[in-house]
Design a protein around this motif. Structure first.
Motif, PDB file in Angstrom:
ATOM      1  N   THR A 226       0.824  -1.209   0.000  1.00 39.60           N
ATOM      2  CA  THR A 226       0.000   0.000   0.000  1.00 39.60           C
ATOM      3  C   THR A 226       0.855   1.255   0.000  1.00 39.60           C
ATOM      4  N   ARG A 227       1.908   1.284   0.794  1.00 41.11           N
ATOM      5  CA  ARG A 227       2.775   2.461   0.862  1.00 41.11           C
ATOM      6  C   ARG A 227       3.454   2.755  -0.472  1.00 41.11           C
ATOM      7  N   LEU A 228       3.720   1.700  -1.229  1.00 39.05           N
ATOM      8  CA  LEU A 228       4.390   1.852  -2.516  1.00 39.05           C
ATOM      9  C   LEU A 228       3.439   2.192  -3.657  1.00 39.05           C
ATOM     10  N   SER A 229       2.147   2.102  -3.428  1.00 47.59           N
ATOM     11  CA  SER A 229       1.189   2.092  -4.525  1.00 47.59           C
ATOM     12  C   SER A 229       0.861   3.461  -5.104  1.00 47.59           C
ATOM     13  N   VAL A 230       1.338   4.540  -4.475  1.00 40.27           N
ATOM     14  CA  VAL A 230       1.029   5.899  -4.923  1.00 40.27           C
ATOM     15  C   VAL A 230       2.321   6.582  -5.354  1.00 40.27           C
ATOM     16  N   PRO A 231       2.348   7.204  -6.534  1.00 40.33           N
ATOM     17  CA  PRO A 231       3.567   7.899  -6.956  1.00 40.33           C
ATOM     18  C   PRO A 231       3.869   9.104  -6.073  1.00 40.33           C
ATOM     19  N   ALA A 232       5.083   9.612  -6.178  1.00 40.70           N
ATOM     20  CA  ALA A 232       5.452  10.833  -5.443  1.00 40.70           C
ATOM     21  C   ALA A 232       4.465  11.942  -5.782  1.00 40.70           C
ATOM     22  N   ASN A 233       4.024  12.659  -4.752  1.00 42.91           N
ATOM     23  CA  ASN A 233       2.979  13.654  -4.951  1.00 42.91           C
ATOM     24  C   ASN A 233       3.140  14.792  -3.953  1.00 42.91           C
ATOM     25  N   VAL A 234       2.229  15.748  -4.000  1.00 41.80           N
ATOM     26  CA  VAL A 234       2.345  16.954  -3.190  1.00 41.80           C
ATOM     27  C   VAL A 234       2.391  16.653  -1.699  1.00 41.80           C
ATOM     28  N   TRP A 235       1.742  15.581  -1.265  1.00 48.30           N
ATOM     29  CA  TRP A 235       1.697  15.266   0.160  1.00 48.30           C
ATOM     30  C   TRP A 235       3.030  14.732   0.670  1.00 48.30           C
ATOM     31  N   ASP A 236       3.901  14.335  -0.222  1.00 49.97           N
ATOM     32  CA  ASP A 236       5.241  13.914   0.189  1.00 49.97           C
ATOM     33  C   ASP A 236       6.165  15.103   0.435  1.00 49.97           C
ATOM     34  N   ARG A 237       5.761  16.292   0.005  1.00 57.22           N
ATOM     35  CA  ARG A 237       6.521  17.531   0.248  1.00 57.22           C
ATOM     36  C   ARG A 237       7.966  17.398  -0.229  1.00 57.22           C
ATOM     37  N   TRP A 238       8.115  17.217  -1.536  1.00 53.19           N
ATOM     38  CA  TRP A 238       9.440  17.009  -2.105  1.00 53.19           C
ATOM     39  C   TRP A 238       9.722  18.044  -3.176  1.00 53.19           C
TER      40      TRP A 238
END
Length: 251
Positions: A226-238
């Motif tokens: 589940t943790r891997l299932s979403v690409p990098a996005n705004v909520w990752d703050r990167w």
């Protein structure tokens, strides 16, 4: 975060922010272990730099290009750094150092064991040089340095992913996560059909395809999947590394 911009918490060194996904997935795993086949540069494009710097991981970097190997050796002295290529049979082979036309000397990510791919780059105007390299199997690397159930296997070898994955018994070694480049080099055309069936049969499930790489987790770790299932996005703050450099951020 030092003097960084509070809008961001993480610099993405991976070209597709793959490392952001991995940091999210392994956020609670300190001092983990990776094997990175086709490690490349220790900074630009690295999927493991954040794991090393932020979570204290160590691992094995496999990189046949001499200039990249030397940078890894200097900047990752606590890792195992191997100047070899990986294939189904040990021995020696011709490795093609590929520098696209007009590119700076550090843009060597298309280098490959595949002669047909090298020929395509020649036709496209790239500078291609032949190197003789030592070849080992992934199995021999894992026997020497890993333990069954280690955290991460990453494979990026420009068209030889099937050979690398076939050269070890992944049903025995069972890395928790496998990330493999999954398109034809220099193209969005998928190539995973050459190796994915064997990986799924070894007990893995696909978590994510980000347009370039496919992320797999063991099928007995649903939370990690589940943790891997979403690409990098705004909520990752990167923020991409190049942007962080230009802005002088120190995250």
């Amino acid at each position: 975060m030092g003097h960084g911009d509070e809008r961001f918490r993480l610099v993405a060194y991976g070209q597709n922010a793959e490392d952001v996904v991995l940091v999210r997935a392994f956020a609670d795993r300190r001092a983990g272990f990776f094997v990175d086949v086709g490690a490349g540069d220790p900074v630009r494009g690295s999927l493991t730099k954040n794991l090393v710097d932020r979570l204290g991981w160590r691992g094995v970097n496999v990189e046949p290009l001499p200039e990249r190997f030397e940078r890894l050796r200097r900047q990752r002295p606590e890792d195992v750094n191997l100047r070899v290529a990986v294939d189904t049979e040990p021995g020696t082979a011709t490795f093609y150092r590929i520098l696209p036309e007009g590119s700076p000397e550090d843009m060597l990510g298309l280098s490959t064991l595949e002669s047909a791919i090298a020929a395509e780059h020649v036709r496209g105007g790239a500078d291609v040089a032949e190197l003789e390299v030592t070849v080992v199997t992934l199995e021999s690397i894992l026997v020497a340095y890993a333990s069954p159930g280690f955290d991460l296997l990453k494979v990026d070898v420009e068209g030889r992913e099937a050979a690398v994955l076939a050269s070890a018994d992944l049903g025995f070694w069972r890395p928790r996560v496998v990330v493999a480049e999954a398109t034809v080099p220099g193209s969005p055309e998928p190539s995973h059909q050459d190796w994915e069936p064997e990986l799924l049969a070894a007990g893995y499930a696909l978590a994510l395809f980000d347009g370039l790489n496919r992320f797999y987790a063991r099928d007995d770790e649903p939370e990690l999947l589940t943790r891997l299932s979403v690409p990098a996005n705004v909520w990752d703050r990167w923020i991409p590394w190049a942007c962080a450099q230009r802005a002088g951020l120190n995250l």
